[in-house]
Scaffold this active site. Structure first.
Site, PDB file in Angstrom:
ATOM      1  N   HIS A 394     -41.525  69.268 102.263  1.00 57.74           N
ATOM      2  CA  HIS A 394     -40.879  67.954 102.395  1.00 57.74           C
ATOM      3  C   HIS A 394     -40.884  67.210 101.055  1.00 57.74           C
ATOM      4  O   HIS A 394     -39.838  66.757 100.581  1.00 57.74           O
ATOM      5  CB  HIS A 394     -41.619  67.140 103.461  1.00 57.74           C
ATOM      6  CG  HIS A 394     -41.109  65.745 103.644  1.00 57.74           C
ATOM      7  ND1 HIS A 394     -40.272  65.388 104.675  1.00 57.74           N
ATOM      8  CD2 HIS A 394     -41.320  64.597 102.929  1.00 57.74           C
ATOM      9  CE1 HIS A 394     -39.977  64.099 104.585  1.00 57.74           C
ATOM     10  NE2 HIS A 394     -40.605  63.591 103.541  1.00 57.74           N
ATOM     11  N   GLU A 395     -42.061  67.098 100.443  1.00 61.32           N
ATOM     12  CA  GLU A 395     -42.165  66.364  99.178  1.00 61.32           C
ATOM     13  C   GLU A 395     -41.431  67.083  98.055  1.00 61.32           C
ATOM     14  O   GLU A 395     -40.871  66.449  97.159  1.00 61.32           O
ATOM     15  CB  GLU A 395     -43.636  66.139  98.806  1.00 61.32           C
ATOM     16  CG  GLU A 395     -44.439  65.335  99.824  1.00 61.32           C
ATOM     17  CD  GLU A 395     -43.864  63.963 100.144  1.00 61.32           C
ATOM     18  OE1 GLU A 395     -43.063  63.447  99.338  1.00 61.32           O
ATOM     19  OE2 GLU A 395     -44.195  63.417 101.219  1.00 61.32           O
ATOM     20  N   HIS A 398     -37.879  65.936  98.036  1.00 59.91           N
ATOM     21  CA  HIS A 398     -37.725  64.675  97.290  1.00 59.91           C
ATOM     22  C   HIS A 398     -37.717  64.934  95.783  1.00 59.91           C
ATOM     23  O   HIS A 398     -36.878  64.419  95.048  1.00 59.91           O
ATOM     24  CB  HIS A 398     -38.889  63.730  97.602  1.00 59.91           C
ATOM     25  CG  HIS A 398     -38.798  63.031  98.914  1.00 59.91           C
ATOM     26  ND1 HIS A 398     -37.702  62.306  99.298  1.00 59.91           N
ATOM     27  CD2 HIS A 398     -39.692  62.929  99.930  1.00 59.91           C
ATOM     28  CE1 HIS A 398     -37.911  61.790 100.499  1.00 59.91           C
ATOM     29  NE2 HIS A 398     -39.111  62.152 100.908  1.00 59.91           N
ATOM     30  N   HIS A 401     -34.622  66.635  94.505  1.00 64.86           N
ATOM     31  CA  HIS A 401     -33.534  65.654  94.522  1.00 64.86           C
ATOM     32  C   HIS A 401     -33.617  64.792  93.254  1.00 64.86           C
ATOM     33  O   HIS A 401     -32.616  64.585  92.553  1.00 64.86           O
ATOM     34  CB  HIS A 401     -33.658  64.786  95.780  1.00 64.86           C
ATOM     35  CG  HIS A 401     -32.460  63.944  96.070  1.00 64.86           C
ATOM     36  ND1 HIS A 401     -32.420  63.025  97.104  1.00 64.86           N
ATOM     37  CD2 HIS A 401     -31.243  63.848  95.469  1.00 64.86           C
ATOM     38  CE1 HIS A 401     -31.235  62.430  97.129  1.00 64.86           C
ATOM     39  NE2 HIS A 401     -30.517  62.901  96.142  1.00 64.86           N
TER      40      HIS A 401
END
Length: 605
Positions: A394-395, A398, A401
């Site tokens: 998940h991190e 980020h 991105h």
């Protein structure tokens, strides 16, 4: 049999260097940070001198824009360094001091640039057009300026704007009172934990106890928590209504149709996106009802209550990973995103962008951080389990991105709006879920993974949309002049809860007060973005997993876009039109397929 000794938390200086983030990539030393901090402080003061000169020609206008961005850029860097140094060990007095320094600088910085946007909005349109003709260098800032000018028709004269700005503390009173009550003044009862020991109920403790496998524990926690909100429901209703009145007042004076339009327009999102979400969730409530019915069956209860909605349906996953194994699994799962993406993931692992293990004083939880001129760092508090593998992926979503944005956009477009922020991270989670389902054949593990996904969907798409529907209703009632009380709010909320969860769960009277404890209802039409983001991520993951290279390239285009376009344009380029229902339909289709799969596996047990 002797009890195992509790594992001692490492001191920060005992953590192996390779498991810590390397913040020398931000500043080589604390001394370099302190020097840059002073430079920023001086430049913040000097920026005030440019106030009132924006109409003094195109050269001055260009100077102001570039100065504005330069100070922002430098400030972000000193801020992130201090906050990350503090987070790695909150007991370190030196870095506590740094954190306090940058917090104070943030307030000073905010004040010093506060004139910039109002002055831009007051600039004569013909003069601004002439600036762009005279100075070709302004072309690179065109979208940035345009995105600010959208607010022109909702901006008041100087005197009115000054009055509104001066009343900001007053407008924030309801939210502040709620925050103090909810976080400091409310005293919750003593309840029993899983070991039968007395424990003081708090928000954090409640979150753990409501997931207990012991029904008596979670029931006592549920009733104990809401008994307190019941005592203060009239106060909580007053603070919430007061906050709603502020939103409606501001929308009215700024010439918006309503508060919802005011909130979404400021993020360049049409209210159509909100309406499409509500419509599709309503249409697909039968799927949630099916999942609730399945929960009741698995738990083997005559009556399913709201305090039964968060306990796991299965035992903890047998899948465990140490950090090295998790890196390998993460890269295998994310292979579908292509070699370039994997290269940068490896860069994160190999170049100490990640602060891995828990140490004494370290901030809890996990996050992705960093700014345009730094690596996209990740903070973890690693535990060897499947949940932490999901957190890592998940991190990393980020951080990738942020990496792609900062490496493909100039500074002024090198960040992305909140509306887009959770999509990349949740897309990665969806890709990991697919990978785990395809690469495990043990029934218990498959059940755990499916349950993990379905609970995430339930909590993010359905629950946050329920919140969004409530938020819309309460603002509408106030704008119509309908009197709102704790009683009328609770009655509506209870009916809404029944509609969402269906007949197979008892909507306990306590749940009618859930509105009283949700801080997001003070955030001004924020929660719907959780639901739209999760649904969009589900659709994007399906596109990527299809193996269609064109769809993958569209996704990478989204990662690279930053804020160079409005959020809906970025998503459309990625292959998702968020004003159309199809992305939500695809997301619900995945939910249904995985619900079918879970039902089948459970019927075989």
């Amino acid at each position: 049999m002797s009890e195992k000794k509790a594992k001692r938390l490492l001191q920060r200086n005992e953590v192996p260097e390779e498991l810590t983030w390397d913040l020398t990539k931000v500043f080589k030393s604390d001394e370099e940070f302190e020097k840059e901090y002073q430079t920023v402080k001086d430049e913040v003061q000097n920026f005030r001198k440019l106030q009132g000169t924006m109409d003094q020609g195109s050269q001055r206008f260009l100077q102001i824009i570039e100065n504005f961005l330069s100070i922002n850029r430098k400030f972000e860097k000193v801020y992130v360094y201090a906050s990350m140094r503090n987070d790695q060990d909150t007991t370190n007095a030196k870095y506590q001091g740094y954190n306090e320094m940058v917090d104070a600088l943030a307030a000073e910085f905010s004040e010093s640039i506060s004139w910039f946007e109002p002055e831009l909005l007051e600039l004569d349109e013909d003069k601004l057009k002439q600036y762009f003709v005279e100075k070709k260098e302004l072309k690179q800032y065109e979208h940035l300026i345009e995105s600010m000018l959208v607010m022109r028709k909702h901006t008041l004269d100087k005197k009115s704007e000054s009055l509104l700005a001066g009343a900001s503390d007053i407008f924030g009173t309801s939210q502040n009172v709620f925050g103090i009550l909810n976080n400091a003044d409310l005293k919750f009862p003593i309840v029993k934990d899983d070991n039968g020991d007395d424990i003081q109920l708090s928000h954090g403790v409640y979150g753990k106890l409501i997931e207990s496998t012991n029904r008596k524990v979670r029931k006592a926690a549920f009733k104990g928590l809401y008994s307190v909100y019941d005592q203060f429901k009239h106060t909580m209703a007053t603070t919430l209504i007061g906050n709603v009145k502020v939103h409606n007042f501001k929308a009215r004076v700024r010439n918006y149709k309503d508060a919802r339009e005011a909130a979404t327009t400021s993020n360049h999102i049409p209210t159509e996106v909100y309406d499409v979400l509500l419509e599709q969730v309503h249409k697909n409530l039968p799927l949630l009802h099916r999942y609730v019915k399945l929960r009741k069956k698995i738990l083997g209860v005559d009556e399913l209550h709201m305090y039964d909605m968060y306990t796991p349906l299965t035992e903890d996953s047998k899948l465990t990973y140490n950090y090295i194994q998790a890196q390998i699994e993460a890269k295998k799962a994310l292979e579908v995103l292509g070699m370039d993406y994997l290269t940068h993931v490896s860069e994160a692992f190999e170049n100490r962008w990640i602060d891995v293990v828990e140490n004494k004083g370290k901030r809890s939880g996990a996050y992705s951080s960093g700014v345009y001129d730094t690596p996209p760092y990740i903070l973890l508090n690693w535990q060897d389990n499947l949940e932490n593998l999901f957190t890592l992926v998940h991190e990393m979503g980020h951080s990738m991105h942020s990496y792609y944005t900062s490496h493909n956009q100039p500074y002024q477009y090198g960040d992305y709006p909140i509306f887009l922020a959770e999509i990349a991270s949740t897309t990665n989670e969806n890709i990991l879920t697919d990978y785990l389902l395809k690469n495990n054949d043990e029934k218990e593990i498959l059940i755990y993974i499916l349950n993990h996904y379905l609970d995430g969907f339930k909590g993010t798409v359905y629950r946050q949309t329920q919140f969004a529907e409530f938020e819309k209703w309460i603002h509408e009632q106030n704008s119509k002049g309908v009197p709102l009380t704790a009683k009328s709010i609770s009655e509506y909320y209870l009916e809404l809860n029944k509609k969402y969860y269906g007949n197979d769960v008892v909507s306990d009277p306590e749940i009618a007060l859930e509105w009283a404890r949700i801080p997001h209802f003070y955030y001004n039409f924020y929660v719907y973005q959780y639901a739209t983001g999760f649904a969009a991520a589900t659709t994007l993951a399906e596109n990527i997993l299809s193996g269609d290279e064109n769809k993958l390239n569209k996704y990478l285009t989204y990662l690279k876009a930053g804020s160079s376009k409005y959020p809906l344009e970025v998503m459309k380029d990625a292959g998702v039109d968020m004003t159309d229902s199809s992305y939500l339909e695809k997301a619900f289709k995945v939910f249904e397929e995985r619900l079918n799969q879970l039902e089948t596996l459970l019927s075989e047990k």
